[in-house]
Write a protein that holds these residues in place. Structure first.
Motif, short mmCIF file in Angstrom:
data_model
loop_
_atom_site.label_atom_id
_atom_site.label_comp_id
_atom_site.label_asym_id
_atom_site.label_seq_id
_atom_site.Cartn_x
_atom_site.Cartn_y
_atom_site.Cartn_z
N ALA A 49 7.80 5.70 8.49
CA ALA A 49 8.76 6.80 8.41
C ALA A 49 9.56 6.71 7.11
O ALA A 49 10.00 7.73 6.57
N GLU B 152 7.92 8.41 2.23
CA GLU B 152 7.62 9.83 2.12
C GLU B 152 7.34 10.12 0.65
O GLU B 152 7.97 9.54 -0.23
N PRO B 153 6.39 11.00 0.37
CA PRO B 153 6.12 11.33 -1.04
C PRO B 153 7.36 11.93 -1.70
O PRO B 153 8.13 12.64 -1.05
N ARG B 154 7.54 11.62 -2.99
CA ARG B 154 8.70 12.16 -3.70
C ARG B 154 8.25 13.21 -4.72
O ARG B 154 7.13 13.20 -5.17
N ALA C 180 -2.40 13.54 5.86
CA ALA C 180 -2.70 12.56 6.91
C ALA C 180 -1.51 12.46 7.86
O ALA C 180 -0.37 12.39 7.42
N MET D 11 -1.92 9.59 0.93
CA MET D 11 -2.50 10.05 2.19
C MET D 11 -1.60 11.10 2.84
O MET D 11 -2.08 12.09 3.39
N LYS D 12 -0.29 10.87 2.78
CA LYS D 12 0.63 11.84 3.38
C LYS D 12 0.56 13.16 2.63
O LYS D 12 0.64 14.22 3.24
N LEU D 13 0.40 13.10 1.29
CA LEU D 13 0.29 14.33 0.52
C LEU D 13 -0.98 15.09 0.88
O LEU D 13 -1.04 16.31 0.80
N PHE E 50 -2.86 8.73 11.88
CA PHE E 50 -4.02 8.39 11.05
C PHE E 50 -3.71 7.22 10.13
O PHE E 50 -4.51 6.31 9.97
N ARG F 19 0.82 -1.20 0.00
CA ARG F 19 0.00 0.00 0.00
C ARG F 19 0.86 1.25 0.00
O ARG F 19 0.41 2.32 0.41
N ASP G 103 0.88 10.63 10.77
CA ASP G 103 1.35 9.25 10.91
C ASP G 103 0.36 8.41 11.71
O ASP G 103 0.11 7.25 11.42
#
Lengths: 221, 328
Positions: B323, B326-328, B239, B234-236, B243, B227, B241
């Motif tokens: 951790a 992370e989005p790139r 959201a 979700m991080k973008l 959540f 996923r 951590d």
């Protein structure tokens, strides 16, 4: 405070030495809509990533809605991003959820109640003209429709700044014009918008402000 | 007019609206957790073959130490029911007369350290043996009585095992006593073996608990890997951590809980399978042997352990993994 976006002499150099932005200063006024243009590698994506706090600048200052991003700590990033509306070239939808659930995601993340979510999601879907598709899954939609779901998701929580990175990159010219018209409509309701694109001809026809980047330098703006 | 404005539940519209507004934050929080719990179950259901395999592995892993625990518990109750009957048997020389035997028994009975001493003549012993063993015909064929006369000594109940051992040693020295044996010697050995098994059950239990933690951790790790894109999105979208972590933690809880349920079912099956033969054995001991199951508290403890281990396995993995993404 009138500027929603302010870059002051921003330098971004990636590990390995590649200079993506070389001393860029620019402003986007509140309620303004601007296109960020330039060929691939000109620094458009880097600029977007700096605003979204996906990357940090090597030097210089980025101020968004009055907040110096250097003061936003790692733990505060989620809260900061919640107030931005991000739109991507590849739509970034979640394919195991319905259109409704995709658009609802930012509100679910913020912890809103059921009734509130339903009302605002329907309003956002209505804005992009997909209200009748709320129960469908993204795979059953066309590319243009998927991008409109992406836009609905970006505007559902009423962001103060809408950032779109190549939103029409995967769409044909007719659909691209549709999407751009949608952005214009959203801008007319007061949302500040910055769109990175290399569809120069489309931008010229729209008549909005153009910020051109070339090898990390600002060309005009 | 006022009557018409009332809703179906008989309250005025304004009253009805106030209730959800007040409860909204709590509803939102509870709802979010309930939704995550259901969602996690939905995810497991969507990949049910893999989930089922994981759950079965966890179930078997939990069933092993629990089964061992039940075994130890049964042997424990068995041994305590025998513990009270500490007796020493003094086998007398063949030339000791009945009269001298009775005198010895009376003399021993008078001692402080001895609760009771009873003389059993060779004839009485033979009679008892004949009744209890069913070897009557074979015994009749014997030319003479092969059994010695015995003084059965019951030491004072408050004495320690070591003191009882010393007492038996002194009794061995009495004139006319050929051999003195403590009936409890074999029981001591049983206790030693039991405590060994109990210790082994703990060690195995700890090791297998660790195994459950690793199984759940690894399953969740794969789940997170599958996923990755969703987590980036979700991080973008902002959201936190916490959540993103929540549905994974609930998956861990589901894995642990279902594993514990499987373990209970497996143990129940073993219990049913063993009940028949054990019932026969029990009847042969005049019902002194009762098969003890895990019981309600044991069952709930197993479920709670399953949940806790699932949660641990997940918590140990998920923070580190999230951790990394992370989005790139």
């Amino acid at each position: 405070m009138t500027d929603i976006v302010a870059f002051n002499h921003v330098v971004k150099r990636y590990p390995g030495g590649k200079m993506a932005l070389d001393g860029v200063s620019l402003r986007l006024a509140r309620g303004e809509m601007a296109f960020l243009t330039g060929h691939s590698g000109a620094g458009k994506s880097t600029l977007m990533k700096l605003i979204g706090l996906i990357e940090r600048p090597t030097r210089g200052q980025v101020v968004i809605n009055g907040t110096d991003l250097a003061t936003v700590r790692r733990r505060q990033i989620p809260r900061y991003r919640q107030r931005l509306g991000l739109i991507f070239q590849s739509y970034n939808l979640l394919f195991d959820r319905t259109v409704f659930d995709n658009v609802a995601l930012p509100l679910v993340i913020r912890g809103l109640g059921h009734a509130d979510i339903a009302r605002r999601v329907r309003a956002a879907l209505d804005t992009v003209g997909l209200l009748s598709h709320e129960r469908k899954f993204p795979v059953t939609l066309s590319g243009g429709e998927q991008q409109r779901v992406g836009i609905a998701r970006a505007v559902v929580d009423r962001p103060y700044l809408l950032l779109a990175d190549e939103p029409t990159g995967n769409l044909d010219p007719a659909l691209s014009a549709d999407i751009m018209r949608l952005f214009t409509r959203l801008n007319e309701t007061g949302t500040s918008i910055m769109i990175a694109t290399h569809a120069i001809d489309l931008v010229q026809r729209m008549g909005h402000r153009r910020i051109a980047l070339d090898h990390g330098h600002l060309e005009a703006g | 007019m006022a009557e018409q404005r009332r809703g179906r539940d008989g309250r005025r519209p304004s009253q009805r609206q106030r209730i959800p507004t007040l409860a909204a934050p709590a509803q939102g929080w509870l709802g979010a957790h309930a939704r995550c719990l259901i969602e996690a179950l939905g995810r497991m259901h969507r990949r049910w073959v893999a989930s089922l395999l994981t759950v079965f592995v966890i179930g078997i892993t939990l069933a092993l130490p629990t089964g061992l625990y039940v075994l130890v518990k049964n042997l424990d109750t068995l041994s305590t029911s025998w513990q009270g009957t500490v007796q020493a048997s003094l086998y007398l020389d063949d030339d000791v007369s009945v009269e001298r035997g009775r005198t010895l028994a009376r003399r021993l009975d008078a001692r402080d350290t001895i609760d009771g001493a009873e003389y059993v003549s060779a004839e009485e012993g033979l009679e008892t043996f004949r009744e209890a063993s069913g070897f009557g015909d074979a015994l009749d064929a014997l030319p003479s009585n092969p059994l010695p006369a015995v003084v059965v000594v019951t030491p004072d109940a408050d004495m320690t095992r070591a003191a009882v051992g010393e007492l038996v040693d002194t009794l061995r020295g009495e004139t006319g006593v050929a051999r003195a044996e403590l009936d409890q010697a074999w029981l001591e050995r049983l206790f030693a073996i039991l405590s060994l098994i109990e210790r082994a059950a703990w060690v195995i239990g700890l090791l297998l608990s660790a195994a459950v933690v690793f199984i759940v951790g690894n399953t969740i790790r794969l789940d997170i890997e599958n996923r990755r894109e969703e987590i980036e999105v979700m991080k973008l979208l902002g959201a936190s951590d916490a959540f993103i972590r929540r549905p994974f933690l609930y998956s861990g809880v589901w894995y642990g809980l279902s594993g514990a349920v499987v373990a209970l079912i497996l143990l129940g099956g073993c219990f049913v399978a063993l009940a028949g033969p054990l019932g026969t054995l029990t009847r042969s001991y005049d019902g002194a042997l009762d098969l003890v199951g895990l019981g309600w508290s044991g069952g709930f403890a197993l479920l709670a352990t399953g949940i806790a281990l699932g949660w641990c396995g997940c918590a140990l993995t998920v923070n580190r993994r999230l951790a990394d993404i992370e989005p790139r």
